[in-house]
Motif scaffolding. Structure first.
Motif, PDB file in Angstrom:
ATOM      1  N   VAL A 148       0.867  -1.110  -0.069  1.00 21.22           N
ATOM      2  CA  VAL A 148       0.004  -0.160   0.057  1.00 21.22           C
ATOM      3  C   VAL A 148       0.944   1.095   0.033  1.00 21.22           C
ATOM      4  N   GLU A 149       0.566   2.112  -0.694  1.00 21.43           N
ATOM      5  CA  GLU A 149       0.994   3.557  -0.917  1.00 21.43           C
ATOM      6  C   GLU A 149       0.247   4.722  -0.186  1.00 21.43           C
ATOM      7  N   PRO A 150       0.557   4.930   0.880  1.00 17.45           N
ATOM      8  CA  PRO A 150      -0.196   6.298   1.522  1.00 17.45           C
ATOM      9  C   PRO A 150       0.251   7.465   0.888  1.00 17.45           C
ATOM     10  N   VAL A 151      -0.755   8.327   0.693  1.00 18.76           N
ATOM     11  CA  VAL A 151      -0.324   9.658   0.223  1.00 18.76           C
ATOM     12  C   VAL A 151      -0.953  10.826   0.747  1.00 18.76           C
ATOM     13  N   THR A 152      -0.600  11.937   1.121  1.00 19.90           N
ATOM     14  CA  THR A 152      -1.186  12.817   1.661  1.00 19.90           C
ATOM     15  C   THR A 152      -1.801  13.977   0.537  1.00 19.90           C
ATOM     16  N   ALA A 153      -3.048  13.742   0.392  1.00 13.97           N
ATOM     17  CA  ALA A 153      -3.576  14.426  -0.870  1.00 13.97           C
ATOM     18  C   ALA A 153      -4.966  14.636  -0.812  1.00 13.97           C
ATOM     19  N   SER A 154      -5.731  15.689  -1.247  1.00 13.30           N
ATOM     20  CA  SER A 154      -6.980  15.635  -1.111  1.00 13.30           C
ATOM     21  C   SER A 154      -7.867  15.571  -2.627  1.00 13.30           C
ATOM     22  N   ALA A 155      -9.003  15.089  -2.516  1.00 15.47           N
ATOM     23  CA  ALA A 155      -9.895  14.500  -3.664  1.00 15.47           C
ATOM     24  C   ALA A 155      -9.729  15.721  -4.866  1.00 15.47           C
ATOM     25  N   GLU A 156      -9.604  16.815  -4.462  1.00 19.77           N
ATOM     26  CA  GLU A 156      -9.888  18.125  -5.232  1.00 19.77           C
ATOM     27  C   GLU A 156      -8.578  18.471  -6.237  1.00 19.77           C
ATOM     28  N   SER A 157      -7.609  17.706  -5.646  1.00 22.45           N
ATOM     29  CA  SER A 157      -5.976  18.128  -6.077  1.00 22.45           C
ATOM     30  C   SER A 157      -5.283  16.798  -5.721  1.00 22.45           C
ATOM     31  N   LEU A 158      -5.409  16.112  -7.119  1.00 22.31           N
ATOM     32  CA  LEU A 158      -4.546  14.769  -6.939  1.00 22.31           C
ATOM     33  C   LEU A 158      -3.307  14.604  -7.544  1.00 22.31           C
ATOM     34  N   PRO A 159      -2.173  14.228  -6.912  1.00 27.52           N
ATOM     35  CA  PRO A 159      -0.987  14.498  -7.472  1.00 27.52           C
ATOM     36  C   PRO A 159      -0.412  13.024  -8.483  1.00 27.52           C
ATOM     37  N   PHE A 160      -1.329  13.094  -9.152  1.00 26.83           N
ATOM     38  CA  PHE A 160      -1.287  11.843 -10.567  1.00 26.83           C
ATOM     39  C   PHE A 160      -1.375  12.282 -11.762  1.00 26.83           C
ATOM     40  N   CYS A 195     -19.150  13.309   0.979  1.00 28.22           N
ATOM     41  CA  CYS A 195     -20.034  14.161   1.900  1.00 28.22           C
ATOM     42  C   CYS A 195     -19.202  15.092   2.315  1.00 28.22           C
ATOM     43  N   SER A 196     -17.929  15.007   2.480  1.00 28.33           N
ATOM     44  CA  SER A 196     -16.970  16.120   3.272  1.00 28.33           C
ATOM     45  C   SER A 196     -16.040  16.636   2.468  1.00 28.33           C
ATOM     46  N   VAL A 197     -15.830  16.491   1.232  1.00 24.96           N
ATOM     47  CA  VAL A 197     -14.972  17.287   0.614  1.00 24.96           C
ATOM     48  C   VAL A 197     -15.545  18.436   0.233  1.00 24.96           C
TER      49      VAL A 197
END
Length: 206
Positions: free
Chosen positions: A81-93, A108-110
């Protein structure tokens, strides 16, 4: 910080009653390279197939990420598993990086639902799938519950990590250009009344 501290205990009864089995059913079809957004404390971890090519778990909250890291350290399964600190609105991919995106109890919370869904579609490969399990606004058949959701929502958002009670998430998924192929509506058992209405299923990147 508060949500990270209480989340697992708060959800425990509903996980036993229905959510764990719903997660297992939903994630059984995950394959290839998978991205989970809002991974939280890692409730989905036990339910992923062992043969995934890649699993990235994105979580923007540092307190949730700490709990996720502890769960990853204690698990016995071989899945990397690769944990990444990132929000759904700005994905570093890059565009078209994943075969599957997973969203469970997070849309519900974004901060910006439409922007988040556009990002999810961007990182999916052509024909890729969004697997979702979300609590949503009550339907037209429960106007009394919807009224209470609207009344409670301003306070609930402040105490529950920006959790919205009245989002019509399935419509937002379609608005982002996905084609919903499977949709089930069911009440989350053992949950507070205003978070019981839920949807789960999958949508295809159009």
């Amino acid at each position: 910080m508060l949500m990270a501290a209480i989340y697992d205990r708060f959800m425990e009864a509903s996980e036993r009653a229905c959510l764990a089995s719903w997660r297992a059913e939903l994630l059984s079809s995950a394959a290839g390279e998978v991205l989970e957004i809002g991974a939280g404390t890692g409730a989905n971890l036990p339910h992923y197939p062992a043969q995934l090519d890649r699993l990235v778990m994105a979580e923007p909250d540092r307190f949730m990420m700490r709990k996720l890291a502890r769960r990853l350290a204690l698990r016995e399964r071989a899945l990397r598993v690769e944990p990444v600190t990132a929000s759904a609105e700005s994905l570093p991919f890059a565009d078209a990086s994943f075969d599957v995106v997973v969203s469970t109890l997070v849309l519900c919370s974004v901060a910006d639902l439409d922007r988040a869904l556009v990002e999810l579609r961007r990182v999916l490969r052509p024909g890729g799938r969004l697997l979702f399990l979300e609590h949503v606004a009550a339907g037209e058949d429960r106007p009394d519950r919807l009224t209470w959701q609207r009344r409670i929502e301003p306070v609930w958002r402040r105490v529950a990590g920006n959790c919205h009670l009245t989002r019509v998430t399935d419509r937002a998924i379609e608005r982002a250009g996905f084609e919903i192929e499977e949709l089930r509506r069911e009440s989350v058992r053992k949950a507070l009344p205003w978070v019981r209405p839920s949807i789960r299923g999958w949508a295809r990147e159009g």
